[in-house]
Design a protein around this motif. Structure first.
Motif, short mmCIF file in Angstrom:
data_model
loop_
_atom_site.label_atom_id
_atom_site.label_comp_id
_atom_site.label_asym_id
_atom_site.label_seq_id
_atom_site.Cartn_x
_atom_site.Cartn_y
_atom_site.Cartn_z
N ILE A 355 0.85 -1.19 0.00
CA ILE A 355 0.00 0.00 0.00
C ILE A 355 0.89 1.24 0.00
O ILE A 355 1.87 1.31 0.74
N GLY A 356 0.55 2.21 -0.85
CA GLY A 356 1.34 3.43 -0.94
C GLY A 356 2.50 3.35 -1.90
O GLY A 356 3.24 4.32 -2.06
N CYS A 357 2.69 2.21 -2.57
CA CYS A 357 3.79 2.05 -3.51
C CYS A 357 3.43 2.74 -4.82
O CYS A 357 2.39 2.43 -5.41
N CYS A 358 4.27 3.68 -5.26
CA CYS A 358 4.02 4.42 -6.51
C CYS A 358 2.58 4.96 -6.53
O CYS A 358 1.76 4.54 -7.34
N PRO A 359 2.25 5.88 -5.61
CA PRO A 359 0.86 6.32 -5.46
C PRO A 359 0.29 6.90 -6.74
O PRO A 359 1.00 7.50 -7.56
N ALA A 360 -1.02 6.71 -6.90
CA ALA A 360 -1.73 7.19 -8.08
C ALA A 360 -1.92 8.70 -8.02
O ALA A 360 -1.86 9.32 -6.96
N ARG A 361 -2.15 9.29 -9.21
CA ARG A 361 -2.44 10.72 -9.26
C ARG A 361 -3.79 11.02 -8.62
O ARG A 361 -4.02 12.08 -8.08
N ALA A 362 -4.71 10.07 -8.72
CA ALA A 362 -6.02 10.16 -8.08
C ALA A 362 -6.38 8.75 -7.61
O ALA A 362 -5.94 7.77 -8.22
N PRO A 363 -7.16 8.64 -6.54
CA PRO A 363 -7.49 7.30 -6.01
C PRO A 363 -8.17 6.43 -7.08
O PRO A 363 -9.20 6.80 -7.64
N ARG A 364 -7.54 5.29 -7.36
CA ARG A 364 -8.09 4.34 -8.32
C ARG A 364 -7.73 2.93 -7.86
O ARG A 364 -6.64 2.72 -7.33
N PRO A 365 -8.62 1.97 -8.06
CA PRO A 365 -8.26 0.59 -7.70
C PRO A 365 -7.16 0.06 -8.59
O PRO A 365 -7.05 0.43 -9.76
N ALA A 366 -6.31 -0.79 -8.03
CA ALA A 366 -5.22 -1.41 -8.77
C ALA A 366 -5.16 -2.89 -8.42
O ALA A 366 -5.26 -3.26 -7.24
N ALA A 367 -4.99 -3.72 -9.42
CA ALA A 367 -4.87 -5.15 -9.18
C ALA A 367 -3.45 -5.50 -8.77
O ALA A 367 -2.55 -4.66 -8.83
N ALA A 368 -3.25 -6.74 -8.34
CA ALA A 368 -1.91 -7.30 -8.07
C ALA A 368 -1.13 -6.51 -7.05
O ALA A 368 0.08 -6.32 -7.17
N GLY A 369 -1.80 -6.06 -6.00
CA GLY A 369 -1.15 -5.35 -4.91
C GLY A 369 -1.81 -5.65 -3.60
O GLY A 369 -2.86 -6.29 -3.55
N ALA A 370 -1.20 -5.18 -2.52
CA ALA A 370 -1.75 -5.43 -1.19
C ALA A 370 -3.13 -4.81 -1.01
O ALA A 370 -3.92 -5.25 -0.18
N ASP A 371 -3.43 -3.78 -1.81
CA ASP A 371 -4.72 -3.11 -1.70
C ASP A 371 -5.66 -3.48 -2.85
O ASP A 371 -6.64 -2.79 -3.12
N SER A 372 -5.39 -4.59 -3.51
CA SER A 372 -6.16 -4.96 -4.68
C SER A 372 -7.57 -5.46 -4.31
O SER A 372 -7.71 -6.26 -3.38
N PRO A 373 -8.59 -5.00 -5.03
CA PRO A 373 -9.93 -5.55 -4.80
C PRO A 373 -10.12 -6.92 -5.44
O PRO A 373 -11.17 -7.54 -5.27
N TYR A 374 -9.10 -7.40 -6.16
CA TYR A 374 -9.21 -8.68 -6.86
C TYR A 374 -8.18 -9.68 -6.36
O TYR A 374 -7.77 -10.58 -7.08
#
Length: 375
Positions: A355-374
């Motif tokens: 979480i927090g790795c290479c933060p997005a310009r705006a909050p958006r879901p991302a796969a294949a990460g600790a914060d992934s919804p998938y």
């Protein structure tokens, strides 16, 4: 099947790339895809498109991905790895969502993903993860069960990535005139990104000037320069420079620019240089135009002998590295101890983007990460 050839739990590999036009009529639509949401007028896109029109409106990246796809399939078959390999792009056909739809309908449930970007950054990692999340959400909206996708770790310091580039530098040095070869400077180049994005690249605890993006490129440059020294006995001085800046002038981006740097080298009496595009997996448009066209033209104008070294492309050693990365990740997912291959001091990168790795310009879901919804 032995652990060395067991891809479980993965039932497919997805090669995920940027994409590019394959004809003049596709150039502006492709650039519209790349810049969507940024409010860039059509006139500006046509201006940028001139780079593509110089090469018949064809970016080489799709053909290079086909070559890599074939190399991966050949390597897998040669080593008894029974795993299908598919290909999808972020910005052009074959589109990521279409490829994932085909894979889901074929019954694939756990997919390993190789991106054609070796380093940590928003545009080189998290944006791919956001595109994966968008594609999975689209499948879910269509009533399909989205598969789980796991992105393979950054491979910038894997010997299968470094070895082919080192050989390219050695070939380029050998191609320089003998009288200037020993004094040649190694000019490592990568895509410039905004300074703020560079500083925020990588996990939170690693942030600092340039973040993981600059640190990883410096490590690659140091490792290649060291390998060249070991092979030739010559300690060539080297620099890390940048290319392909596209942002507004008032926003700070990583510098120096490669063409500006060539002018400085010439002014300081450097007799020759080798340009080494370590930030790029293959010779796509930013290599063909920004280096082979603009930078080499600048060198010719200065009278500075310069050679441009090869990218990794579809080198069999890179294909083998992908197989090793996949089997390494598969073993880890099964709880099997495995050696994680990496050269240099930074060690192997994380498997799961925190979480927090290479933060997005705006909050958006991302796969294949600790914060992934998938997950």
């Amino acid at each position: 099947m032995s652990d060395q050839r067991d891809p479980t739990p993965y039932d497919a590999l997805l090669l995920l790339s940027f994409g590019g036009p394959e004809g003049p009529d596709e150039v502006v639509p492709f650039l519209e895809n790349v810049t969507r949401g940024r409010g860039i007028p059509a006139e500006r896109l046509k201006e940028v498109g001139q780079h593509y029109f110089l090469f018949g409106g064809v970016s080489p990246i799709n053909e290079q991905n086909r070559e890599l796809l074939a190399a991966l399939r050949a390597d897998f078959a040669e080593h008894g790895l029974d795993l299908p390999v598919h290909w999808g792009n972020r910005n052009w056909s074959p589109y990521l969502t279409d490829t994932l739809r085909e894979m889901a309908k074929a019954g694939h449930r756990r997919i390993a993903v190789l991106t054609t970007s070796a380093y940590a950054s928003y545009s080189g990692c998290r944006q791919y993860r956001e595109n994966l999340a968008d594609a999975l959400a689209a499948l879910e909206a269509e009533g399909l069960e989205p598969p789980r996708v796991d992105k393979l770790r950054h491979y910038f310091n894997h010997p299968g990535f470094l070895g082919p580039m080192t050989d390219g530098v050695l070939r380029s040095l050998a191609d320089l005139p003998g009288g200037v070869r020993e004094g040649a400077r190694l000019v490592f180049t990568t895509h410039s990104i905004p300074v703020a994005s560079a500083d925020a690249s990588g996990p939170v605890e690693e942030h600092g000037d340039g973040g993981a993006y600059v640190r990883e490129h410096l490590e690659v440059a140091r490792l290649i320069a060291g390998a060249v020294r070991a092979e030739t006995g010559v300690d060539h001085p080297w620099d890390l420079v940048y290319q392909s800046r596209s942002g507004p002038p008032h926003v700070p981006w990583l510098e120096p620019d490669v063409c500006d740097h060539l002018e400085e080298l010439h002014g300081s009496g450097t007799p020759a240089a080798v340009i080494i595009p370590i930030g790029f997996v293959s010779d796509h448009m930013e290599v063909l135009y920004d280096l082979d066209t603009e930078a080499l033209a600048k060198a010719a104008e200065l009278g500075l002998p310069v050679r441009r070294s090869a990218t990794v492309g579809a080198d069999p050693r890179f294909a083998a590295a992908v197989r090793e990365l996949l089997l390494e990740r598969a073993a880890g997912e099964r709880g099997v101890p495995v050696e994680r291959c990496a050269l240099g001091s930074l060690g192997p990168s994380h498997d799961l983007c925190p979480i927090g790795c290479c933060p997005a310009r705006a909050p958006r879901p991302a796969a294949a990460g600790a914060d992934s919804p998938y997950a």
